[in-house]
Structure formats: C-alpha cells, structure tokens
Scaffold this motif. Structure first.
Motif, PDB file in Angstrom:
ATOM      1  N   VAL A 416       0.724  -1.286   0.026  1.00  0.00           N
ATOM      2  CA  VAL A 416      -0.007  -0.211   0.033  1.00  0.00           C
ATOM      3  C   VAL A 416       0.967   1.373  -0.079  1.00  0.00           C
ATOM      4  O   VAL A 416       1.991   1.284   0.439  1.00  0.00           O
ATOM      5  N   THR A 417       0.615   1.988  -0.775  1.00  0.00           N
ATOM      6  CA  THR A 417       1.203   3.444  -0.879  1.00  0.00           C
ATOM      7  C   THR A 417       0.380   4.508  -0.489  1.00  0.00           C
ATOM      8  O   THR A 417      -0.761   4.522  -1.027  1.00  0.00           O
ATOM      9  N   ILE A 418       0.691   5.593   0.159  1.00  0.00           N
ATOM     10  CA  ILE A 418      -0.253   6.771   0.463  1.00  0.00           C
ATOM     11  C   ILE A 418       0.650   8.124  -0.276  1.00  0.00           C
ATOM     12  O   ILE A 418       1.802   8.111   0.220  1.00  0.00           O
ATOM     13  N   ARG A 419      -0.074   8.916  -0.828  1.00  0.00           N
ATOM     14  CA  ARG A 419       0.810  10.004  -1.410  1.00  0.00           C
ATOM     15  C   ARG A 419       0.089  11.055  -0.831  1.00  0.00           C
ATOM     16  O   ARG A 419      -1.149  11.449  -0.516  1.00  0.00           O
ATOM     17  N   PHE A 420       0.961  11.948  -0.191  1.00  0.00           N
ATOM     18  CA  PHE A 420       0.480  13.411   0.413  1.00  0.00           C
ATOM     19  C   PHE A 420       1.576  14.556   0.134  1.00  0.00           C
ATOM     20  O   PHE A 420       2.760  14.055  -0.101  1.00  0.00           O
ATOM     21  N   GLY A 421       1.267  15.537   0.583  1.00  0.00           N
ATOM     22  CA  GLY A 421       2.016  16.816   0.256  1.00  0.00           C
ATOM     23  C   GLY A 421       3.103  16.818   1.620  1.00  0.00           C
ATOM     24  O   GLY A 421       2.276  16.784   2.976  1.00  0.00           O
ATOM     25  N   SER A 422       4.286  17.368   1.675  1.00  0.00           N
ATOM     26  CA  SER A 422       5.371  17.370   2.708  1.00  0.00           C
ATOM     27  C   SER A 422       6.066  18.865   2.320  1.00  0.00           C
ATOM     28  O   SER A 422       6.428  18.911   1.084  1.00  0.00           O
ATOM     29  N   LYS A 423       6.586  19.360   3.514  1.00  0.00           N
ATOM     30  CA  LYS A 423       7.299  20.563   2.938  1.00  0.00           C
ATOM     31  C   LYS A 423       8.780  20.017   2.662  1.00  0.00           C
ATOM     32  O   LYS A 423       9.181  19.072   3.302  1.00  0.00           O
ATOM     33  N   VAL A 424       9.402  20.768   1.640  1.00  0.00           N
ATOM     34  CA  VAL A 424      10.748  20.254   1.390  1.00  0.00           C
ATOM     35  C   VAL A 424      11.598  21.131   2.389  1.00  0.00           C
ATOM     36  O   VAL A 424      11.351  22.087   2.737  1.00  0.00           O
ATOM     37  N   PRO A 425      12.641  20.027   3.063  1.00  0.00           N
ATOM     38  CA  PRO A 425      13.727  20.718   3.931  1.00  0.00           C
ATOM     39  C   PRO A 425      14.217  22.348   3.307  1.00  0.00           C
ATOM     40  O   PRO A 425      14.641  22.196   1.956  1.00  0.00           O
ATOM     41  N   MET A 429       8.852  27.809   2.189  1.00  0.00           N
ATOM     42  CA  MET A 429       7.513  27.204   2.259  1.00  0.00           C
ATOM     43  C   MET A 429       7.459  26.489   1.169  1.00  0.00           C
ATOM     44  O   MET A 429       6.706  27.181  -0.047  1.00  0.00           O
ATOM     45  N   GLU A 430       8.145  25.379   0.612  1.00  0.00           N
ATOM     46  CA  GLU A 430       7.859  24.558  -0.606  1.00  0.00           C
ATOM     47  C   GLU A 430       7.325  23.327  -0.177  1.00  0.00           C
ATOM     48  O   GLU A 430       7.914  22.516   0.354  1.00  0.00           O
ATOM     49  N   ILE A 431       6.195  23.081  -0.995  1.00  0.00           N
ATOM     50  CA  ILE A 431       5.626  21.541  -0.785  1.00  0.00           C
ATOM     51  C   ILE A 431       5.558  20.916  -2.114  1.00  0.00           C
ATOM     52  O   ILE A 431       5.496  21.187  -2.980  1.00  0.00           O
ATOM     53  N   ARG A 432       5.979  19.385  -1.718  1.00  0.00           N
ATOM     54  CA  ARG A 432       5.989  18.438  -2.780  1.00  0.00           C
ATOM     55  C   ARG A 432       5.306  17.213  -2.368  1.00  0.00           C
ATOM     56  O   ARG A 432       5.151  16.825  -1.245  1.00  0.00           O
TER      57      ARG A 432
END
Length: 520
Positions: A416-425, A429-432
């Motif tokens: 199972v894979t879950i895809r979600f948005g997360s902040k790039v270090p 504030m860049e979200i990927r």
C-alpha cells in the motif's frame, strides 16, 4: 456438549477433535480433513503451473491430510507412474516451497490417473472405481472436489457425466464439490444457462467459482485496511474521494492463447470478473461478518447499484495493440500474432467509467482499465482524494502538488502506498508530493501463499468466502453486456502501440472530466 469452558474463556476440545481445525482460534493453521482432488484437463498450463504446485505446497506446509489423493483425468495414454512424473516435474519447476523427498513420497502414493475423454462413459466408470479404491486405501472418506480446468464449452458435459455415474453426490456425511474456472459464460444468457446446468447437479454451496485474484493476500487486505482501521473508513466516501482507478495492466501479449482469447477480449476476460470484484470490495459497506453469505450480500448491493454509462461513446474505450517495442524487444501487433484472424476486432484494451448510485458513492466515478502489451505489469486500486477546499499556500509553493491518494498494489510489488504533500527541507515554504510505503515483503517474515494454495485449501474446507456466487457473476454480465453490444456496432478497436499505456481515447475519457490516468 463439545467441551468444558476453561478459565481463560476457551474450550477444551472434545475427544477426537482436531484442535488445529478449531475455528475459535484463527491463529492456528486450518488443516483439511480426509479428502481428494480430481483435476479434469490435468495436462493444461493451469494445472502444470498452478494447481499441481499448489497441492504440493499445501502438503509441504502440513495443511493436507496424510491420505490426501490427487487424480488426473485427460486424453493421454498414461499409467499412474507417468502422471506422478508429470506432477513431479511441475512441482520441481513451479512450487513455491522447497522440495522435500519425504513430502513428495507421501503425496505421490495417492496419485492416480484416468485416461479418457469427457463423453467416454467407460472412463467415468473407471474414475468412480478409482475414487472408491482411494476411499478404502487412503481413507479419503468419500470427500472429493472435482476441478474443471477445461474449456467452458465442456463444463455442462463434465458435470452431467459426474451425475450420470454417481460421482456428484457423497454418501452419508461425505461431500462432493465442483470447482469451475472462469470464464463463467460469455454473456448473461450463457452464464444463466451454465448456472442452471451446474446447479442441476450440485447444490449452490457445493459450487466454487475460482477467481484467483480473490485469493491474493493484497486483495484480502482491502477488507483489513478498510474495516480494521479507524483512519481510512471515515474518508472512504463521496465527501472526500474524488474518484477511484482500478487497473490491471499486462506487458505480455496473448502468448499461445489465441484459440481462447480471440473473440473473448480483455473486457470479458478481466473486467467482468477480476475488476468488478475489486470494485465491489473497494466500495461495499461493512459486512456483519466475514462469512460467505454476509460478504456476498454486501458485494451484491454495490454491484446492483452500479450505473451503466449512458453515453458509451464517451465513457467506454476499446483498443487493440499494434507492433512496437517492449523491454527492448520488437514485438508483433495483435493481428500478426499466430492464430489470430487478420480481420479480428477483439479488444486487447478496455476502459470503462462507472458510477455507483448509493449514498456513499453518488457522483464519484470509478474508472476501470485493463490491457495487454502496456507499459508494465501492474494491478492496483487507486483511491484519489479531493483537493483541499482552500489552500493557504501560494500557487508557486505547491505547483507540483497532486491529489492525495491511497494506492493498493495487488501485483507485482504487493503493498500500500499513500501519497501526500510535505514541506521540502529549507528556509522557504515549498511543498512537494511524497509517498509512504508499506510492502508485504518487508513488513512480514511469513511468505504469502500463492493464490491457488489459499483457494484450493478453502475448497477442501468448504469455505466459500473468496468465491463469487452465481448472483455476482450474473450481475457482472448485466453490467458488461450493454457495453459489448455497443462495441459490436462501433467498427474496429482503436489501435495503440505495444509498450505504451493504451489508446488516446482512454486519456481523453478522463481528460473530459479534468482527470488523468495514474502512471504506475
């Protein structure tokens, strides 16, 4: 009374009871009781590559009784020893578990072969005598399952022969069961006729229709994922889900199956059974229990609520692969495959848009697709969620962000894979998009049994949970038949190049809805 209640709330098994078969403790393995299996069409690929190895693997895991017997029936001039050699070679090549001489020796002692054709009364008399002798010599208790690994046109003849020669009914407490491979008919009328014929010989609970996809661990995990966890089910509805994609893609062509495949096509071969079953498990309500009756009840509710497309020119697609490159190898088009009529209009790709008219799923499209000679081999269910109704982030911060998705991978990399948005270090504030992965092979030390292992054991135990009932089969044909009738009036399938992801019309079907297919 079967046993005394213990201080821990369990029961002490009655004398003679087998604690390993106690359904009250599901941690213990399920072991088949005295029984045997007769395989019609035992010389075919399915038998050699799947059924015989599965029987050995069950025996190797200690899940078959010591006297288990295997009888082959086919048009071959073989003795019992010849049949045992064929099984031996199949096991050596295809078994999942290591070969152990002591297991093989015990299993091979119960192997018998009956030569004959399906309209040969003498051969069926020999089969009856063989089973009677095995009852006495091996202690099978009169319990036999008959596996029809034969072309569908022979199903009625074989079951009628079983009835004629007294093989379809057990004596006393013994049982007889029929196991039928897909396809279950080629349309609604033929499915109903087949069901009438089979149920004229075997009772409903004695008929097991094999859909090997339902034996896969990942498919069964759909129920665990949904109903054993609180984090998913509250979101599993029209308020949060944008759409669902169910894909079964193959990177191979038809191989040596021209005689079967041509005239059947991908929709009848895959959508009618595998994909509509996956849809039902994904969309059904929680059953009151996980026995066969409760599961069928909920699956049927969903299938009965499936709404057929009204504008089939825009919501259905069929295609046929042409020559191309696959894995660095030049491959022929469908019409150039050996045994295929150059004028064939058989579909090797099919895609449908379906909707479910109920409170949970109203307005949520389910996109189903299957095809041969596609980009890679994969089967998956992707539940794609709606975008957040409001985003406080700038568009430049989230330009790569897609919808959240939960993807159940049925094969080949089960998990199972879950895809979600997360902040790039970093300082901005860049979200990927990122993914969180669960893989069966990395999370469990136990190896998953092959689907046919699980299903054959269920047949011997009389457990019908993972087998479609005749109502599901007929309802699935009711969904597909109008599509096939529409296609029959629509000219040729759209061509697509081998190694790609199907015809352009399939992409356009989703693009009209502002969506696109996942690239697995």
């Amino acid at each position: 009374m079967s046993g005394d209640t213990t201080a821990t709330g369990g029961t002490t098994p009655a004398p003679g009871a087998n604690p390993l078969r106690d359904p009250g403790d599901r941690r213990l393995p399920r072991i088949a009781g005295p029984s045997g299996l007769v395989i019609f069409g035992v010389t075919g690929d399915l038998s050699r590559k799947k059924l015989m190895p599965a029987v050995y693997d069950l025996a190797n895991r200690g899940l078959l009784p010591p006297g288990f017997s295997l009888v082959g029936f086919a048009r071959r001039d073989w003795e019992d020893e010849d049949f045992a050699k064929v099984v031996h070679d199949s096991v050596k090549e295809h078994a999942r578990t290591p070969f152990r001489e002591e297991v093989w020796r015990q299993l091979s002692e119960g192997m018998r072969f009956v030569p004959g054709v399906f309209d040969d009364d003498a051969a069926f008399e020999t089969l009856r005598q063989t089973i009677d002798r095995l009852d006495k010599e091996r202690g099978t208790g009169g319990n036999f399952a008959f596996y029809l690994s034969v072309p569908p046109k022979f199903f009625p003849l074989v079951v009628q022969q079983l009835k004629k020669h007294g093989l379809s009914e057990g004596k006393g407490d013994s049982w007889r069961r029929a196991v039928i491979e897909k396809p279950f008919g080629h349309d609604l009328a033929s499915a109903r006729e087949l069901n009438r014929t089979v149920h004229g010989v075997f009772a409903n609970h004695e008929v097991f229709r094999i859909d090997h996809y339902l034996g896969k661990e990942t498919v069964q995990n759909i129920l665990a994922l949904r109903f054993a966890n609180t984090m998913f089910e509250p979101l599993w509805n029209r308020s949060y889900v944008d759409h669902v994609q169910i894909t079964m893609a193959e990177d191979i062509g038809i191989g040596g199956r021209a005689g079967y495949y041509d005239g059947i096509g991908s929709a009848r071969d895959v959508i009618q059974n595998h994909l509509l079953q996956l849809l039902a498990l994904t969309a059904m309500e929680e059953p009151v229990s996980f026995d066969a009756k409760a599961l069928v009840t909920e699956k049927l509710k969903v299938l009965n609520a499936v709404r057929l497309p009204t504008d089939m020119a825009r919501t259905t697609v069929r295609g046929q692969y042409t020559a191309g490159w696959q894995g660095g190898v030049r491959v022929p088009g469908y019409l150039q495959e050996e045994g295929i009529d150059p004028g064939s209009v058989t579909d090797t790709y099919a895609a449908l848009k379906l909707e479910i008219d109920n409170r949970r799923w109203a307005g949520v499209p389910f996109y189903l697709r299957t095809g041969k000679r596609l980009g890679r081999r994969v089967t998956e269910i992707a539940v794609v969620f709606q975008r957040a109704p409001y985003s406080p982030f700038d568009a430049t911060d989230t330009r790569e962000l897609n919808n959240n998705a939960l993807v159940i991978r049925v094969q080949p990399d089960e998990g199972v894979t879950i895809r979600f948005g997360s902040k790039v270090p970093g300082t901005q504030m860049e979200i990927r998009d990122v993914t969180m992965d669960f893989a069966y092979g990395e999370s469990f030390t136990e190896s998953s049994p092959e689907a046919y292992e699980r299903l054959l054991l269920d047949v011997l135990l009389g457990d019908a949970n993972l087998f479609p009932r005749h109502q599901e089969v007929e309802r699935s044909w009711e969904i597909l038949d109008p599509v096939e009738e529409f296609w029959a009036t629509g000219g040729r399938p759209e061509p697509y190049t081998a190694g790609t992801w199907g015809p352009k019309a399939a992409d356009e079907m989703l693009a009209r809805d502002g969506r696109s297919w996942r690239r697995p």
